[in-house]
Each structure stands twice: as structure tokens, then as C-alpha cells.
Design a protein around this motif. Structure first.
Motif, short mmCIF file in Angstrom:
data_model
loop_
_atom_site.label_atom_id
_atom_site.label_comp_id
_atom_site.label_asym_id
_atom_site.label_seq_id
_atom_site.Cartn_x
_atom_site.Cartn_y
_atom_site.Cartn_z
N ASP A 182 -6.90 0.85 -12.40
CA ASP A 182 -7.02 1.44 -13.95
C ASP A 182 -8.93 1.03 -13.63
O ASP A 182 -8.57 -0.41 -13.99
CB ASP A 182 -6.55 1.36 -14.57
CG ASP A 182 -6.97 1.51 -16.42
OD1 ASP A 182 -8.20 1.83 -16.42
OD2 ASP A 182 -6.01 1.98 -16.97
N ASN A 183 -9.76 1.73 -13.21
CA ASN A 183 -10.70 1.30 -13.31
C ASN A 183 -11.50 0.76 -14.91
O ASN A 183 -12.85 0.04 -14.95
CB ASN A 183 -12.24 2.36 -12.46
CG ASN A 183 -11.68 1.89 -11.39
OD1 ASN A 183 -11.71 1.07 -10.41
ND2 ASN A 183 -12.41 3.38 -10.11
N ALA A 184 -10.81 1.60 -15.90
CA ALA A 184 -11.77 1.01 -17.22
C ALA A 184 -11.14 -0.26 -17.33
O ALA A 184 -11.47 -0.70 -18.53
CB ALA A 184 -10.69 2.64 -18.13
N PHE A 233 -4.00 -0.67 0.72
CA PHE A 233 -5.06 -0.75 -0.12
C PHE A 233 -5.15 0.17 -0.92
O PHE A 233 -4.43 1.42 -0.74
CB PHE A 233 -6.26 -0.79 0.92
CG PHE A 233 -6.82 -0.07 1.25
CD1 PHE A 233 -5.82 0.01 3.29
CD2 PHE A 233 -7.41 1.26 1.25
CE1 PHE A 233 -7.22 0.56 3.79
CE2 PHE A 233 -7.57 2.21 2.11
CZ PHE A 233 -8.11 2.29 3.31
N ILE A 234 -6.17 0.19 -1.75
CA ILE A 234 -6.58 1.79 -2.24
C ILE A 234 -8.48 1.62 -2.64
O ILE A 234 -8.68 0.82 -2.88
CB ILE A 234 -5.78 1.42 -4.22
CG1 ILE A 234 -6.09 2.92 -4.48
CG2 ILE A 234 -6.55 0.48 -4.17
CD1 ILE A 234 -5.13 3.18 -5.54
N SER A 235 -8.56 2.96 -2.62
CA SER A 235 -10.47 3.55 -2.70
C SER A 235 -10.90 3.42 -3.69
O SER A 235 -9.75 2.74 -5.20
CB SER A 235 -9.77 4.75 -2.00
OG SER A 235 -9.66 6.04 -2.42
N TRP A 236 -11.81 3.48 -3.76
CA TRP A 236 -12.59 3.45 -4.91
C TRP A 236 -11.89 3.62 -6.12
O TRP A 236 -12.17 3.30 -6.98
CB TRP A 236 -14.32 3.43 -4.68
CG TRP A 236 -14.88 2.92 -3.21
CD1 TRP A 236 -15.39 1.94 -3.28
CD2 TRP A 236 -14.08 3.42 -2.03
NE1 TRP A 236 -15.80 1.67 -2.13
CE2 TRP A 236 -15.26 2.21 -1.47
CE3 TRP A 236 -14.40 4.38 -1.63
CZ2 TRP A 236 -15.14 2.63 0.01
CZ3 TRP A 236 -14.47 4.79 -0.06
CH2 TRP A 236 -14.87 3.74 0.72
N SER A 237 -11.84 5.37 -6.21
CA SER A 237 -12.00 6.03 -6.96
C SER A 237 -10.12 6.63 -7.25
O SER A 237 -8.78 7.22 -8.15
CB SER A 237 -12.03 7.51 -7.05
OG SER A 237 -11.57 8.43 -5.50
N GLY A 238 -9.04 5.44 -5.92
CA GLY A 238 -7.76 5.51 -6.22
C GLY A 238 -7.26 6.87 -5.69
O GLY A 238 -6.14 6.58 -5.42
N GLY A 239 -8.05 7.57 -4.91
CA GLY A 239 -7.78 8.47 -4.50
C GLY A 239 -6.50 8.59 -2.82
O GLY A 239 -6.43 9.52 -2.35
N SER A 279 -15.22 -0.43 -10.03
CA SER A 279 -15.02 0.63 -8.94
C SER A 279 -15.87 0.85 -8.03
O SER A 279 -15.80 1.64 -6.90
CB SER A 279 -15.90 1.68 -10.23
OG SER A 279 -17.35 2.02 -10.29
N SER A 280 -16.69 -0.27 -7.68
CA SER A 280 -17.04 0.08 -6.17
C SER A 280 -16.89 -0.96 -4.82
O SER A 280 -17.27 -0.64 -3.97
CB SER A 280 -18.85 -0.79 -6.20
OG SER A 280 -20.04 0.10 -7.23
N TYR A 281 -15.51 -1.60 -5.01
CA TYR A 281 -14.76 -2.22 -4.33
C TYR A 281 -13.36 -1.72 -3.56
O TYR A 281 -13.05 -0.85 -4.68
CB TYR A 281 -14.33 -3.64 -4.95
CG TYR A 281 -15.82 -4.35 -5.01
CD1 TYR A 281 -16.62 -4.13 -5.33
CD2 TYR A 281 -15.99 -5.18 -4.05
CE1 TYR A 281 -17.58 -4.78 -5.87
CE2 TYR A 281 -17.41 -6.40 -3.75
CZ TYR A 281 -17.80 -5.73 -4.76
OH TYR A 281 -19.07 -6.74 -4.82
N VAL A 282 -13.54 -1.87 -2.49
CA VAL A 282 -11.72 -1.17 -2.38
C VAL A 282 -11.15 -2.27 -2.26
O VAL A 282 -11.79 -3.48 -2.54
CB VAL A 282 -11.76 -0.49 -0.66
CG1 VAL A 282 -10.56 -1.08 -0.06
CG2 VAL A 282 -12.27 1.05 -0.62
#
Length: 124
Positions: free
Chosen positions: A73-75, A50-56, A30-33
Motif C-alpha cells: 500500500d504505497n499510500a 518481492f513486489i515491484s514499485w506499483s505492485g503489478g 513507491s520508488s523502491y522494490v
């Protein structure tokens, strides 16, 4: 040891779809783009999305905008690339990559870790 493992590539007819996955381990995901790049034979590696850390936040290359969708999916420590309406010019090896940086995510040099790549071939 950081590992990025892509899967889901293959041969598909023009107009078809594929979903690529990239499973990450050995890093705080979750700390990586996360980004996807591709390289066609005889061409340089090029940015796809690319997608940001939270996906936003996401950013797409013009060539794939409206056809490809990135998600994460960070989980599950996994990033996905849904590819629809595929064209022969989408044929390439697709790589996922992880960046700890704060900017410049369309540049390959901003990414510290890379997967081994998965082949996507669009042909009738």
C-alpha cells in the motif's frame, strides 16, 4: 533516516496463517522494490518474495508459491506478507528489505535497507 519496521510474527500451529507487515519511513516508498527474506537457525538468509514499485509484478520462491501472498500500500508506505498453510520449515526470522535497483531482486545484495526482522515459529 530510513527505517523499516516489521511486525506480525509469532507462534502458529502447522496449517495456520500469519500476516506480516513492514512499515517504511525516510524514503520515497513507491520508488523502491520491496522484498521479504528469511533466515532459519544455522542457515543462510534466503529470498522469499518481492513486489515491484506499483505492485503489478511479484516473484515468489518455489517453497512458498501458492501459500504466501505479498502486497503493498504505497499510500501507507507499508508492505504485507500473508502467509497461509504454514509449515514447520517456514520457521525463521523474516526480514523486509527495500531496493532502489532495477533488477536482481532475488539477491539480498540488491537491497539497500533492511528491517530488524520478526520471528515466525511454526510448531504444534
Amino acid at each position: 533516516q530510513v527505517q523499516l519496521v516489521e511486525s506480525g510474527g509469532g507462534l502458529v500451529q502447522p496449517g495456520g496463517s500469519l500476516r506480516l507487515s513492514c512499515a517504511a519511513s525516510g524514503l520515497t516508498f513507491s520508488s523502491y522494490v520491496m522484498g521479504w527474506f528469511r533466515q532459519a537457525p544455522g542457515k543462510e538468509r534466503e529470498f522469499v518474495v518481492f513486489i515491484s514499485w506499483s505492485g503489478g509484478s511479484t516473484d515468489y520462491a518455489d517453497s512458498v508459491k501458492g501459500r504466501f501472498t505479498i502486497s503493498r500500500d504505497n499510500a501507507k508506505n507499508t508492505v504485507y506478507l500473508q502467509m497461509n498453510r504454514l509449515k514447520p520449515e517456514d520457521t525463521a526470522v523474516y526480514y523486509c528489505a527495500a531496493s532502489p535497483k532495477a533488477y536482481g531482486f532475488t539477491k539480498a545484495t540488491q537491497y539497500d535497507y533492511w528491517g530488524q526482522g520478526t520471528q515466525v515459529t511454526v510448531s504444534s
